[in-house]
Design a protein around this motif. Structure first.
Motif, mmCIF file in Angstrom:
data_model
loop_
_atom_site.group_PDB
_atom_site.id
_atom_site.type_symbol
_atom_site.label_atom_id
_atom_site.label_comp_id
_atom_site.label_asym_id
_atom_site.label_seq_id
_atom_site.Cartn_x
_atom_site.Cartn_y
_atom_site.Cartn_z
ATOM 1 N N GLN A 192 0.820 -1.210 0.000
ATOM 2 C CA GLN A 192 0.000 0.000 0.000
ATOM 3 C C GLN A 192 0.852 1.259 0.000
ATOM 4 O O GLN A 192 0.355 2.339 -0.288
ATOM 5 C CB GLN A 192 -0.896 0.008 1.229
ATOM 6 N N SER A 193 2.122 1.141 0.385
ATOM 7 C CA SER A 193 2.927 2.350 0.464
ATOM 8 C C SER A 193 3.310 2.851 -0.921
ATOM 9 O O SER A 193 3.508 4.027 -1.123
ATOM 10 C CB SER A 193 4.184 2.101 1.301
ATOM 11 N N ASN A 194 3.412 1.947 -1.896
ATOM 12 C CA ASN A 194 3.795 2.416 -3.229
ATOM 13 C C ASN A 194 3.052 1.698 -4.346
ATOM 14 O O ASN A 194 3.336 1.917 -5.513
ATOM 15 C CB ASN A 194 5.310 2.261 -3.433
ATOM 16 N N GLY A 195 2.110 0.839 -4.005
ATOM 17 C CA GLY A 195 1.278 0.204 -5.031
ATOM 18 C C GLY A 195 1.924 -0.971 -5.745
ATOM 19 O O GLY A 195 1.356 -1.528 -6.663
ATOM 20 N N ASP A 196 3.115 -1.371 -5.326
ATOM 21 C CA ASP A 196 3.755 -2.517 -5.967
ATOM 22 C C ASP A 196 2.918 -3.773 -5.779
ATOM 23 O O ASP A 196 2.331 -3.978 -4.722
ATOM 24 C CB ASP A 196 5.142 -2.779 -5.349
ATOM 25 N N ILE A 197 2.886 -4.591 -6.816
ATOM 26 C CA ILE A 197 2.148 -5.860 -6.728
ATOM 27 C C ILE A 197 3.156 -7.001 -6.670
ATOM 28 O O ILE A 197 4.031 -7.122 -7.522
ATOM 29 C CB ILE A 197 1.213 -6.031 -7.926
ATOM 30 N N TYR A 198 3.040 -7.822 -5.636
ATOM 31 C CA TYR A 198 3.931 -8.965 -5.468
ATOM 32 C C TYR A 198 3.144 -10.223 -5.772
ATOM 33 O O TYR A 198 2.190 -10.550 -5.077
ATOM 34 C CB TYR A 198 4.451 -9.037 -4.029
ATOM 35 N N ASN A 199 3.550 -10.936 -6.828
ATOM 36 C CA ASN A 199 2.871 -12.186 -7.181
ATOM 37 C C ASN A 199 3.556 -13.360 -6.507
ATOM 38 O O ASN A 199 4.740 -13.302 -6.186
ATOM 39 C CB ASN A 199 2.890 -12.368 -8.699
ATOM 40 N N ASN A 200 2.797 -14.408 -6.335
ATOM 41 C CA ASN A 200 3.339 -15.631 -5.739
ATOM 42 C C ASN A 200 4.164 -16.371 -6.786
ATOM 43 O O ASN A 200 3.633 -16.961 -7.716
ATOM 44 C CB ASN A 200 2.173 -16.496 -5.241
ATOM 45 N N VAL A 201 5.487 -16.309 -6.650
ATOM 46 C CA VAL A 201 6.375 -17.021 -7.567
ATOM 47 C C VAL A 201 7.075 -18.133 -6.800
ATOM 48 O O VAL A 201 7.969 -17.881 -6.010
ATOM 49 C CB VAL A 201 7.434 -16.066 -8.166
ATOM 50 N N GLU A 202 6.631 -19.343 -6.986
ATOM 51 C CA GLU A 202 7.257 -20.509 -6.332
ATOM 52 C C GLU A 202 7.530 -20.290 -4.856
ATOM 53 O O GLU A 202 8.624 -20.545 -4.365
ATOM 54 C CB GLU A 202 8.550 -20.881 -7.066
ATOM 55 N N THR A 240 7.486 -17.432 -3.075
ATOM 56 C CA THR A 240 7.961 -16.127 -2.642
ATOM 57 C C THR A 240 7.089 -15.069 -3.305
ATOM 58 O O THR A 240 6.797 -15.172 -4.496
ATOM 59 C CB THR A 240 9.426 -15.893 -3.086
ATOM 60 N N PHE A 241 6.693 -14.071 -2.532
ATOM 61 C CA PHE A 241 5.976 -12.964 -3.151
ATOM 62 C C PHE A 241 7.010 -12.043 -3.783
ATOM 63 O O PHE A 241 7.863 -11.480 -3.105
ATOM 64 C CB PHE A 241 5.134 -12.221 -2.122
ATOM 65 N N ALA A 242 6.937 -11.895 -5.103
ATOM 66 C CA ALA A 242 7.950 -11.126 -5.814
ATOM 67 C C ALA A 242 7.286 -10.224 -6.837
ATOM 68 O O ALA A 242 6.275 -10.584 -7.453
ATOM 69 C CB ALA A 242 8.923 -12.075 -6.520
ATOM 70 N N THR A 243 7.869 -9.042 -7.014
ATOM 71 C CA THR A 243 7.363 -8.154 -8.056
ATOM 72 C C THR A 243 7.961 -8.572 -9.391
ATOM 73 O O THR A 243 8.887 -9.370 -9.449
ATOM 74 C CB THR A 243 7.777 -6.691 -7.806
ATOM 75 N N LYS A 270 11.760 -7.563 -6.787
ATOM 76 C CA LYS A 270 11.744 -7.313 -5.347
ATOM 77 C C LYS A 270 10.948 -8.424 -4.667
ATOM 78 O O LYS A 270 9.942 -8.886 -5.193
ATOM 79 C CB LYS A 270 11.092 -5.954 -5.047
ATOM 80 N N THR A 271 11.396 -8.858 -3.502
ATOM 81 C CA THR A 271 10.696 -9.943 -2.816
ATOM 82 C C THR A 271 10.366 -9.533 -1.391
ATOM 83 O O THR A 271 10.969 -8.614 -0.845
ATOM 84 C CB THR A 271 11.558 -11.220 -2.755
ATOM 85 N N ILE A 272 9.383 -10.230 -0.832
ATOM 86 C CA ILE A 272 9.011 -10.015 0.567
ATOM 87 C C ILE A 272 9.472 -11.228 1.361
ATOM 88 O O ILE A 272 9.269 -12.365 0.948
ATOM 89 C CB ILE A 272 7.489 -9.875 0.730
ATOM 90 N N ARG A 273 10.093 -10.984 2.503
ATOM 91 C CA ARG A 273 10.425 -12.079 3.413
ATOM 92 C C ARG A 273 9.274 -12.266 4.384
ATOM 93 O O ARG A 273 8.652 -11.294 4.777
ATOM 94 C CB ARG A 273 11.693 -11.736 4.193
ATOM 95 N N PRO A 274 8.996 -13.430 4.884
ATOM 96 C CA PRO A 274 9.591 -14.701 4.488
ATOM 97 C C PRO A 274 8.874 -15.325 3.299
ATOM 98 O O PRO A 274 7.732 -14.995 3.019
ATOM 99 C CB PRO A 274 9.354 -15.543 5.744
ATOM 100 N N GLY A 275 9.570 -16.243 2.631
ATOM 101 C CA GLY A 275 8.907 -17.048 1.637
ATOM 102 C C GLY A 275 8.159 -18.168 2.353
ATOM 103 O O GLY A 275 8.205 -18.280 3.567
ATOM 104 N N PHE A 276 7.459 -18.991 1.607
ATOM 105 C CA PHE A 276 6.739 -20.080 2.255
ATOM 106 C C PHE A 276 6.864 -21.349 1.430
ATOM 107 O O PHE A 276 7.335 -21.329 0.300
ATOM 108 C CB PHE A 276 5.270 -19.713 2.457
#
Lengths: 533, 545
Positions: free
Chosen positions: A242-252, A254-257, A261-267
């Protein structure tokens, strides 16, 4: 099952069972089911789906066994069967499952665990303010905060009420203490930071009226106008910043743009054949596989043969009734078997140290020459391992052979002696064949055990000495298992990789399984056993 | 480790089974605290006398001066995992803490804290606080198991280097309390003066061997961490840092000239017989403690055994080499907070309000035998040995805690062993290690140069923006330029970027800027597009019709 058909009805009540006993049985099973349901629902909620399914299977089985009269005989095996499923079948299936996932460091949590962690992250918008805070609590459990912003301006923030600028000494607000914080606020009791923090809900409390400025506590020293940073779009399986509107998709897992860019933690998630593919094709993992496999076959073969023949030799000597001091010597010979391998391997490592070890020191002192470079040269390291394993393994073979020798009828030897057979002929034609019938399966078991003898290899010199010029971290005494351990748990790049480890252990399982099958088939071991028993 | 997880689960299940079978639905798999807190039973502590209550910023203890601990249930519970050195100290604080704040402190002694935590935390069984070394925290951060720590106005009271050690991507994850690094020991009977350079070490050491007083020039206690201060004196390093001060896995120094020179120094010594052939830790310590060698590089953990040996020793800074004075690796011990705990705020308050005080920090220092990371305690340190350790570590490099470090240790060790045993030259051995580590860090697509973008699906990739797609991978030409294409694309606007090694870790955008903006290009009509990348400038040229 023959037993079942005798008393075999599908009914619940046994032939001579009272209604009361039936009732007790049903109640006990119901209680058991309640426990299982509670546990299973927990397992599902936390994302342990496979475990949940296995528990359901076990519960259904137990229900059927204890309810249906026809399944009566299985009641004696119910516990055993449950444990078989839980401890043997489930871990095997789980290993297969893990082999197709990215489970490991960086992907340790299930998605159900990782998402709340990601969603609880907060951010401070650019125009948002940060304050230091002091908490006050009312009798009804509601809180008020005294806020001081970096410029020194002070505010009073309460739940569900607009944040107002305030000064100590204002109506309802007490006099300031040494630091300018009011000592009291009407209707509230002042708390110290620790006492306030003891309330686990405090960090989630929103101070300020809805739709206006709200403040949340983020740490013992700061409260701020925080916003939730990420929201989860379930339909797209994506997280939006929400801070910049980036969309992180679920890539194997990990949420990644799009731009990395990725978000920790992966699952944890399934990734198909990737682990197998990696192991078989990636030069960074494959390494000197042929060499390792070769040693992996030589090591157990030589170990089994050397321990067997040494053990057999000693057993034959002791089989002679007139052997002096038999009992005492045999006791001493059994000692290696009674010391835990873990300890003796480490002692051997110390003794075989090429520079400081007692063996080489002795050689140097007595003969004036350097002892063999046990841990430095490949061939000596392999010899050392085989020697240590001989020391560790012969007492077992000695015991087994002693027992088997007793079972060979003495009249066979007498008949052979009458026929004029030599000692060697008697050994080759009588002892060995009859012995192998009994000991053969144990030799195969010993082979399989040594094929995966991680303890010895790893504790002795961790698979060393290293192979010069290899494309991965591999040593001359590495067997498949110790090599895999280094790869998946020590140096494989990104920490511990359970997925890769599982994939490789399946490959090992297939190799060992095929080998065992081959040995049993082509030695006709079972047939002979059944003929002779 | 999944086996351990599975085992824990299984045990819990079996317990639940047993309970369910006899007691019915009440099975609750909560692990009871292994160590009962020293609770109210024996502790009517007069809080005012000996509690290290922090300065009375807030209303202090509710009238607890001489009344016994209130019988009411504690307002909260904090669980801490610590090792056998730290646990008793924290345990001793529990009664005071309970008396002062009515919060229970449960200290549990653990040996494999990191591994256990990794298993327990995800299933909600973890403690609120763990006490570990910073280099163990890297994977925990990556796994999302740790919470940010805000030291508030106490931040300035901790050493910057210690805070830096547990800062990952700009976020502080610990409250440090001790630092540790190696220092240079000499046997003052054999070598009265501290050597200024490694050449001095050699000269003095060889003279002593010549006089028949010693066996070797120096003891060597290990191949990697233990020899690092020597490698750095020759200019060796492991990872470089990027502009922001973070470790840069792309800049690997295992095969740097300095590292090779350092390894060569050791290998030459072994070949000449002036250094031991075997670098076993305990054996080499024994060499020093029996006076068979004049020098050793050792850490504070060996201080006790060296003192006990009765050898007269002195501690100094590391000798200098061609690249200046040798710098050891430094580690930080700290308090880390479980990010999955519902007590994060309380744990933070406990650390900043209660642990970060002179009394507690001094107690931790006295029991731990490591220089304190808390400046007031550090300044009050009067142990000359620990002060010498501090001085030797003044130029220390924090041990990298990034995940890539996991790929380094084993391969680094193997290479040094191969060079030591003369199986390879130091140059070959270290170069091999460099190749292995690099390919581990970048994975299967090591060395790949790619142009991921919104055109990739049309160019034969499974989707857009895939840095590891073979179909658009570039190939290197004889002129040193990388090219890809031509790709037949439909009319439209496209974006792309340059990415290395099949991932996004290293990528270049407009103007060759690292992590820069996307390149944009448009086609008015369908046509063929090709790309040229110049590795010297990191610039991408897009040839559109």
């Amino acid at each position: 099952m023959t037993l079942a058909t005798k008393s075999g009805t599908w009914g619940i009540r046994g032939p001579s069972e009272s209604m009361f006993a039936v009732l007790v049985r049903i109640i006990l099973i119901a209680l058991f089911d309640v426990g299982v349901i509670w546990f299973v629902s927990n397992a599902f909620a936390k994302g342990f789906t496979q475990l949940g399914i296995v528990l359901i299977v076990i519960a259904l089985m137990i229900n059927a066994i204890f309810l249906l009269q026809k399944a009566y005989p299985y009641r004696w095996m119910a516990i055993g069967l449950s444990f078989l499923i839980l401890f043997t079948i489930y871990p095997m299936l789980f290993t297969f499952y893990v082999a197709f996932t990215n489970y490991g460091d960086g992907h340790l949590l299930t998605k159900e665990q990782a998402l709340p962690l990601i969603l609880q992250e907060k951010y401070l918008p650019e125009e948002g303010k940060s304050f230091s805070w002091t908490a006050y609590r009312a009798d009804d459990g509601k809180y008020a905060l005294w806020l001081v912003d970096p410029s020194g301006a002070t505010f009073l923030a309460r739940q569900d009420e607009t944040v107002i600028p305030a000064q100590p000494g204002d109506p309802g607000i007490g006099e300031p203490d040494g630091k300018g914080i009011p000592q009291s606020i009407e209707g509230y009791t002042r708390l110290n930071t620790l006492l306030a923090a003891a309330d686990k809900t405090l960090p989630t409390v929103l101070f300020g009226a809805e739709g206006e400025q709200t403040v949340q506590i983020r740490s013992p020293s700061a409260a701020a106008e925080l916003q939730q940073r990420y929201i989860y779009d379930e339909a797209a399986d994506a997280v939006i910043d929400q801070s910049n509107g980036d969309i992180y998709n679920n890539v194997e897992g990990t949420f990644a743009t799009k731009d990395g860019k990725t978000i920790r933690p992966g699952f944890r998630t399934t990734i198909g054949w990737k682990n197998f593919q990696d192991f078989l094709t990636n030069p960074a993992l494959r390494g000197p596989m042929v060499r390792i496999l070769l040693w992996n076959f030589i090591f157990p073969t030589v170990s089994v043969l050397s321990t067997f023949f040494l053990g057999l030799g000693i057993a034959i000597m002791f089989n002679d009734k007139d052997f002096p001091f038999k009992k005492i010597i045999r006791t001493f010979l059994l000692i290696p078997y009674t010391i835990p391998g873990l300890i003796s391997i480490i002692i051997w490592r110390g003794m075989m140290n090429p520079e400081f070890g007692i063996i080489n020191r002795t050689i140097e002192n007595w003969f004036g020459i350097d002892g063999p470079p046990w841990t430095v040269e490949a061939i000596w390291a392999q010899t050392a391992i085989l020697l240590v394993n001989l020391w560790l393994g012969y007492p077992y073979m000695m015991l087994v052979c002693s027992g088997a020798l007793q079972s060979i009828p003495a009249d066979l030897y007498e008949a052979a002696t009458v026929d004029g057979a030599s000692v060697w002929a008697k050994f080759r034609k009588i002892t060995l064949p009859l012995l192998l019938v009994a000991v053969g399966p144990l030799l195969i078991a010993s082979y399989v055990f040594n094929f995966n003898n991680f303890n010895l290899i790893y504790l002795f010199i961790s698979g060393g000495p290293p192979i010069a010029g290899a494309s991965t971290q591999a040593g001359h005494t590495d067997i498949l298992l110790s090599y895999v351990y280094k790869l998946a748990f020590e140096s494989g790049g990104r920490g511990v990789q359970y997925g890769l480890a599982s994939a490789i252990s399946i490959v090992i399982f297939i190799i060992v399984g095929a080998m065992t099958l081959f040995q049993f088939r082509f030695t006709n071991m079972w047939e002979e056993v059944s003929e002779n028993v | 480790m999944f086996r351990r997880t599975a085992l824990v689960l299984l045990i819990v299940i079996v317990a639940a089974f047993a309970l369910a079978a006899c007691g019915g639905g009440a099975a609750e798999p909560t692990a009871a605290p292994t160590q009962a807190p020293a609770a109210a039973t024996n502790t009517p502590v007069p809080a005012a006398t000996n509690t290290p209550v922090p300065a009375p910023t807030n209303t202090p203890v509710p009238a607890a001066t001489d009344t016994p601990v209130p019988a009411a249930a504690p307002a909260g519970t904090l669980r801490v995992w610590a090792d056998d050195t730290r646990a008793p100290i924290l345990q001793a604080l529990a009664p005071d803490f309970l008396a002062a704040y009515n919060i229970e402190l449960v200290v549990e002694l653990r040996s494999a804290i990191r591994d256990d935590f990794q298993v327990a935390a995800p299933v909600g069984e973890g403690p609120d606080i763990i006490v570990i070394a910073h280099d163990q925290a890297g994977t925990l951060v990556e796994n999302g198991l740790l919470a940010e720590v805000d030291l508030g106005d106490k931040a300035d009271m901790f050493l910057d280097i210690a805070k830096g050690a547990c800062t990952f991507d700009g976020v502080l994850y610990c409250m440090p309390y001790a630092t540790e690094n190696m220092a240079f020991f000499r046997n003052t009977d054999l070598a009265p003066d501290a050597p200024a350079t490694w050449d001095d070490v050699l000269t003095t050491g060889q003279a002593l061997i010549g006089e028949g007083k010693t066996t070797y020039v120096m003891a060597v206690t290990g191949t990697t961490y233990d020899a690092y201060p020597l490698f750095t004196a020759f200019g060796g390093y492991i990872f470089g840092k990027d502009a922001a001060g973070n470790w840069n896995p792309e800049d690997l120094g295992v095969d740097s000239e300095g590292m090779v020179a350092g390894v060569k120094f050791l290998a030459d010594g072994v070949a000449a017989g002036t250094l031991p052939k075997d670098w076993d830790w305990a054996n080499n310590h024994a060499l020093f403690e029996t006076g068979e060698v004049p020098y050793i590089m050792a850490g504070p953990w060996a201080l006790d055994r060296i003192r006990a040996s009765g050898v007269s020793y002195a501690i100094s800074n590391f000798p200098a080499g061609p690249a200046g004075e040798g710098a050891p690796f430094a580690g930080t011990q700290g308090f880390f907070i479980n990010g999955l705990s519902d007590n994060v705020l309380l744990a933070q308050a406990f650390l900043t309000e209660f642990v970060a005080t002179d009394e507690v920090m001094t107690a931790l220092y006295e029991a731990g035998g490591r220089p304190s990371a808390y400046i007031p305690t550090l300044e009050a340190t009067d142990d000359p040995d620990l002060a010498a350790f501090g001085e030797a570590g003044a130029n220390a490099t924090m041990m990298p805690a990034i995940a890539a470090m996991g790929s380094v240790w084993g391969n680094w060790n193997d290479a040094v062993v191969l060079a030591r045993d003369a199986k390879q030259t130091p140059e070959e051995a270290m170069a091999d290690a460099g190749v292995k580590i690099r390919s581990l860090i970048s994975g299967a697509a090591a060395g790949m140069v790619n142009v991921p973008g919104s055109y990739q699906a049309a160019a034969g990739c499974p989707g857009d923006w895939q840095p590891d797609c073979e179909a658009t991978a570039m190939t290197k030409g004889d002129d040193g330029l990388w090219t890809s294409g031509p790709f037949a694309l439909a009319a439209g606007d496209y974006e792309c970027k340059v990415a290395m090694d099949g991932g996004w870790a290293l990528n270049y955008g407009v103007d060759g800027k690292k992590d820069g903006d996307n390149y944009k290009f448009s086609l008015a009509a369908a046509g063929e597009v090709s790309f040229v990348y110049d590795p010297n400038t990191n610039l991408l040229t897009i040839n559109v019709p």
